[in-house]
Every structure is written in C-alpha cells, then in structure tokens.
Enzyme design. Structure first.
Site, PDB file in Angstrom:
ATOM      1  CB  VAL A  72      -0.938   0.021   1.216  1.00 23.24           C
ATOM      2  CG1 VAL A  72      -1.740   1.319   1.251  1.00 23.24           C
ATOM      3  CG2 VAL A  72      -1.887  -1.172   1.180  1.00 23.24           C
ATOM      4  N   GLY A 306     -10.630   1.463  -1.221  1.00 26.04           N
ATOM      5  CA  GLY A 306      -9.210   1.599  -1.513  1.00 26.04           C
ATOM      6  C   GLY A 306      -8.402   0.731  -0.581  1.00 26.04           C
ATOM      7  CD  GLU A 307      -8.129   0.843   4.026  1.00 25.76           C
ATOM      8  OE1 GLU A 307      -8.100  -0.377   4.355  1.00 25.76           O
ATOM      9  OE2 GLU A 307      -8.648   1.711   4.734  1.00 25.76           O
ATOM     10  N   GLY A 308      -6.236  -1.320  -1.137  1.00 23.94           N
ATOM     11  CA  GLY A 308      -5.963  -2.664  -1.627  1.00 23.94           C
ATOM     12  C   GLY A 308      -6.979  -3.672  -1.139  1.00 23.94           C
TER      13      GLY A 308
END
Length: 339
Positions: A72, A306-308
């Site tokens: 990230v 988000g964040e992966g």
C-alpha cells in the site's frame, strides 16, 4: 530478470518489448490438466481461467502461492488546495499509522487471505504541486517515486497485491483516466471519500482546468503521470513494472489503483497483461476505466474503500482457483470414467 533502467518517462512505452511475456506452453499444459480433472470441462468457469493465467505468468503448469505480497503506497496531493477533499490531508498519515498498527480493513483482509502487508509512505510532509497551476511532479520526482515502488517488490513473491492511500487521490485518478482515455470529465468523477454534489462539481471543474493546462500531455501515456499524478500513483506503476520483470502476477485494487496502472496501458497496452483487477469499485468511473483497458474484475462487492481491500479479497479467489487446479484428482487418478 531485473527491471531495465528507466531514466525518462518516455522510455516506459518501449519496455513491453524487453519484459517477459506469458508462457503459452505452461498455459496450454494448465488447460490440459483442467480438462483432465474430475469435472465437466469449463464447469469451474473463471476459476479455470485464473489458474491458466497464473500458470502462464509463473511459467509452470501447476503454479502455487507460497508468498503473497501486498503493498500500500501513500501520498499527499497539492490539488487539495482547491478544496476537492472533504477530509484534511492529515488523515493520510493517520491512516498510515492505522495500517501499521493493524487496525484497517486491509490488515484484516491480508491476514485472512494470507498476504504479507507493507505500507510505504511517500514524503507525506511534502505534497505534490497543485496540477491546476503546474505539473504535479517534475520528471525526476516522478521517477524517484516510480523506483520506490519498483524497489518495494519482493522478487520471491508469487503474486502481488497493490493498494493506495492519499486524501485527494480520487481527483487525481479521475484526472489520469480522463487524460489517458478522453471523454467528458464528469463521467470519470465520483464522490471519493464522500464528496457531496457541490464537491463533485468542484472536482470536475478542477480536473477540466488541469487538463487544459497540461493539454500537451494528453494521450501521451506516461507523460500524464508527472503532470497530473501523485507519488503513490507513480509508485504503483513502478511496482507493476518490477512485478512484470520478475514474472509476478499482480492484482490491482479499485478505481484509484487501476487509474494509476492505466497510465502504463496508455503507454503500451501489453504492460498490463500480467495484471488482474480484484473488483469493480462502486466509484462510477471504474467501470468505464475497466472497459477502456479491457479488464474484467474478479469480484463485484460494491466496495470503494481503496487500501488494496478489493485486491486482498480477490486473493482468496485466486487461492481457491489454484487449490482446485492442483488438488483435484484427474479422471484417471480417481478411477472415474470420462464421457
């Protein structure tokens, strides 16, 4: 192989001819195995496709995931001076601290799906420049962030998950997508972290102004990365390229991550051949972007964190695909008659 040296953004468009390609022999052997397993051919649908994809990029008919790496990247953006973000930029650093202490969604999803997570903060105390007034980064700054992303990739990994964090980066993502693929800016812009109707209108106006200022970069692939992007977007591009050099398949996350990687597609569409997209974000521009880069997401869970997070969730599907591919018996092994 190691990623070839990149000393200018213009060199990115030439990398596809120098980087590894899919191993078609391994893919064919994987398909033959799929057709010999105790099931009707094609009955596992995309799980079979994913197994073949992994075989092609890992160069073996029976690929495994012994190490999954998740990265990230976090950055801050000068465009926030235009009021495009409902949250203050301090939240970027606060969320990085949350990631590092294990308190975010990505921590839980990486743990349950077996990925080793690293969070790389990219000069959070020095945001990029406001792209309505100047290029967000000069070429050297952009290349430095790109190489930070590339150097973060573990060449021993079997798969790479990519994510991002950065207040204001949904505006950056929409700007990159519009610069690479055209069309009305409004079709690329969504609420991000929670912009209301007025906030979305502000984002559209800001992006339109930035596109006018950097009109000479539009449609020129990697050139838009420095003009409109952020450090985390450049780092994502670097990680994607380093993974390709090491024959590591990549799972991209949602709209922001995909928009960053799409800069590579705009330079040469072959540069994303080793990439899967974990999910389709509920951010409205993501479907349009996936159509532009001809990628089909693994999951549709109405996520936009988000964040992966979507990529980490999709890792579980990839692991399931390989568990079936490697663990199922063939008709001959099971003593089951074939049709």
């Amino acid at each position: 192989m190691d990623l070839p040296s990149i000393t200018s953004l213009s060199q990115i468009a030439k990398l596809a001819d120098r980087l590894p390609e899919a191993d078609q022999k391994a893919a064919i052997a994987a398909r033959e195995r799929q057709n010999s397993l105790t099931k009707p051919p094609g009955s596992l649908g995309r799980l079979e496709e994913i197994a073949e994809f992994m075989a092609a990029w890992r160069g073996t008919p029976r690929p495994r995931i012994d190490r999954a790496q998740a990265l990230v990247f976090a950055g801050n953006h000068g465009i926030c001076a235009q009021g495009v973000n409902p949250y203050p930029q301090e939240v970027t650093a606060q969320m990085v601290a949350n990631f590092r202490s294990g308190g975010a969604a990505i921590n839980q999803l990486c743990e349950i799906n077996g990925a080793d997570l690293s969070v790389i903060a990219l000069e959070l105390d020095r945001p990029t420049r406001d792209f309505t007034e100047a290029p967000a980064m000069d070429e050297s700054e952009c290349l430095d962030a790109l190489w930070q992303g590339a150097s973060s990739v573990d060449a021993s990994a079997d798969i790479l998950i990519l994510g991002e964090m950065g207040i204001g980066n949904s505006t950056v993502a929409a700007a990159l997508a519009a610069a690479c693929f055209g069309g009305p800016v409004a079709e690329w812009v969504g609420p991000g972290t929670g912009s209301d109707k007025a906030g979305i209108a502000r984002k559209i106006a800001v992006i339109e102004k930035g596109l006018r200022l950097h009109a000479d970069c539009l449609g020129k692939g990697a050139a838009v990365l420095a003009a409109l992007g952020g450090r985390e977007q450049a780092a994502i591009c670097g990680a994607v390229l380093a993974a390709r050099a090491a024959r590591i398949p990549v799972i991209l996350d949602g709209f922001i991550c995909t928009a960053a990687a799409a800069v590579l597609y705009a330079a040469d569409k072959r540069l994303l051949d080793h990439c899967l997209v974990g999910h389709v974000s509920s951010e409205p521009g993501h479907r349009k972007l996936l159509a532009a880069i001809h990628k089909r997401p693994i999951l549709q869970f109405d996520m936009r964190l988000g964040e992966g997070s979507g990529a980490a969730l999709a890792l579980g599907i990839v692991r399931s695909a390989l568990a079936c591919h490697n663990g199922m018996a063939t008709f001959a092994e099971a003593g089951v008659a074939e049709a």
